[in-house]
Design an enzyme around this catalytic site. Structure first.
Site, PDB file in Angstrom:
ATOM      1  N   CYS A   8     -12.816  -2.286 -15.928  1.00 34.80           N
ATOM      2  CA  CYS A   8     -13.379  -1.018 -17.356  1.00 34.80           C
ATOM      3  C   CYS A   8     -15.281  -1.724 -17.637  1.00 34.80           C
ATOM      4  O   CYS A   8     -16.101  -1.946 -15.890  1.00 34.80           O
ATOM      5  CB  CYS A   8     -13.099  -1.811 -18.124  1.00 34.80           C
ATOM      6  SG  CYS A   8     -12.503  -3.009 -18.953  1.00 34.80           S
ATOM      7  N   ARG A  14      -9.928  -3.553 -22.085  1.00 38.35           N
ATOM      8  CA  ARG A  14      -9.573  -2.830 -21.612  1.00 38.35           C
ATOM      9  C   ARG A  14      -8.476  -3.240 -20.402  1.00 38.35           C
ATOM     10  O   ARG A  14      -7.108  -3.345 -20.014  1.00 38.35           O
ATOM     11  CB  ARG A  14     -10.289  -1.844 -21.226  1.00 38.35           C
ATOM     12  CG  ARG A  14      -9.961  -0.886 -21.975  1.00 38.35           C
ATOM     13  CD  ARG A  14     -10.861   0.874 -22.569  1.00 38.35           C
ATOM     14  NE  ARG A  14     -12.151   0.149 -21.749  1.00 38.35           N
ATOM     15  CZ  ARG A  14     -13.234   1.381 -21.474  1.00 38.35           C
ATOM     16  NH1 ARG A  14     -12.790   2.321 -21.310  1.00 38.35           N
ATOM     17  NH2 ARG A  14     -13.912   0.841 -20.829  1.00 38.35           N
ATOM     18  N   ASP A 122     -12.666   3.697 -24.878  1.00 37.30           N
ATOM     19  CA  ASP A 122     -13.079   2.156 -24.978  1.00 37.30           C
ATOM     20  C   ASP A 122     -12.987   1.685 -26.456  1.00 37.30           C
ATOM     21  O   ASP A 122     -13.320   2.745 -27.568  1.00 37.30           O
ATOM     22  CB  ASP A 122     -14.475   1.962 -24.988  1.00 37.30           C
ATOM     23  CG  ASP A 122     -15.671   0.326 -25.132  1.00 37.30           C
ATOM     24  OD1 ASP A 122     -14.959   0.026 -25.152  1.00 37.30           O
ATOM     25  OD2 ASP A 122     -16.419   0.637 -24.479  1.00 37.30           O
TER      26      ASP A 122
HETATM   27  P1  4NP Z   1     -14.519  -3.030 -22.081  1.00 37.26           P
HETATM   28  O1  4NP Z   1     -15.211  -2.738 -23.367  1.00 37.26           O
HETATM   29  O2  4NP Z   1     -14.989  -1.959 -20.768  1.00 37.26           O
HETATM   30  O3  4NP Z   1     -12.759  -1.928 -22.788  1.00 37.26           O
HETATM   31  O4  4NP Z   1     -14.476  -4.347 -21.956  1.00 37.26           O
HETATM   32  C1  4NP Z   1     -16.002  -2.856 -23.886  1.00 37.26           C
HETATM   33  C2  4NP Z   1     -17.018  -4.238 -23.382  1.00 37.26           C
HETATM   34  C3  4NP Z   1     -17.953  -4.530 -23.960  1.00 37.26           C
HETATM   35  C4  4NP Z   1     -19.157  -3.460 -23.993  1.00 37.26           C
HETATM   36  C5  4NP Z   1     -18.633  -1.931 -23.511  1.00 37.26           C
HETATM   37  C6  4NP Z   1     -17.388  -2.284 -23.650  1.00 37.26           C
HETATM   38  N1  4NP Z   1     -20.058  -4.161 -24.503  1.00 37.26           N
HETATM   39  O5  4NP Z   1     -21.210  -2.495 -24.796  1.00 37.26           O
HETATM   40  O6  4NP Z   1     -20.733  -4.769 -24.732  1.00 37.26           O
END
Ligand code: 4NP
Length: 155
Positions: A8, A14, A122
């Site tokens: 992800c 995710r 997300d």
């Molecule tokens: P992930 O969610 O891609 O599902 O791990 C996110 C976690 C952090 C961030 C973006 C998406 N971030 O911008 O820090």
């Protein structure tokens, strides 16, 4: 052995959930010997951190333990047999990497038998329901992914 990598953006919400649920289904079926399972992010902002506490807590309530530490996808991931991404942006970011074989990259919800959506949303900026939705989607889709891999034949 099949080497499966879930990807992800941040590798704290995710893909750690998908990694943990896929491992849970693999262990339930006694197939640990057949898989190497990992996750990574297209971005490296959270490298070294455990998964988001909200994601870990929501999964723990369902009996699934998320223990991964965030890391960014790297050229050493080129040997993955299958790279399973959560959304279209991940798909583009991963297939843009010069060392990645695009034919090995799939979106997780392609395997979901009933999902009306194509992307795992997300949850990072949302509330508890968003984390529960991720877990619902990931649970069903990783189970179906394992069905698919078993039907195709394990090494
Ligand atoms: P992930 O969610 O891609 O599902 O791990 C996110 C976690 C952090 C961030 C973006 C998406 N971030 O911008 O820090």
């Amino acid at each position: 052995m099949s080497n499966i990598l879930f990807v992800c953006l941040g590798n704290i919400c995710r893909s750690p959930a998908a990694e943990a649920y896929f491992r849970h289904h693999v262990q339930t079926r006694g197939l640990d010997h057949a898989f190497s399972i990992d996750s990574a992010g297209t971005g490296g902002w959270h490298a070294g951190e455990p998964a988001d506490a909200r994601m870990r807590s929501a999964a723990r309530k369902r009996g699934v333990h998320i223990e991964s530490k965030s890391r960014q996808i790297a050229s050493s991931d080129a040997d993955a047999d299958l790279i399973v991404v959560m959304d279209e942006a991940n798909h583009k970011d991963v297939t843009d990497l010069p060392w990645i074989d695009a034919s090995r990259v799939r979106c997780l919800l392609e395997f979901h038998p009933e999902a009306s959506r194509t992307e795992v949303p997300d949850p990072y900026y949302d509330g508890a329901e968003a984390f529960d939705l991720v877990l619902d989607l990931v649970d069903t889709a990783t189970c179906a992914l394992l069905d698919y891999l078993e039907e195709r034949g394990l090494d």
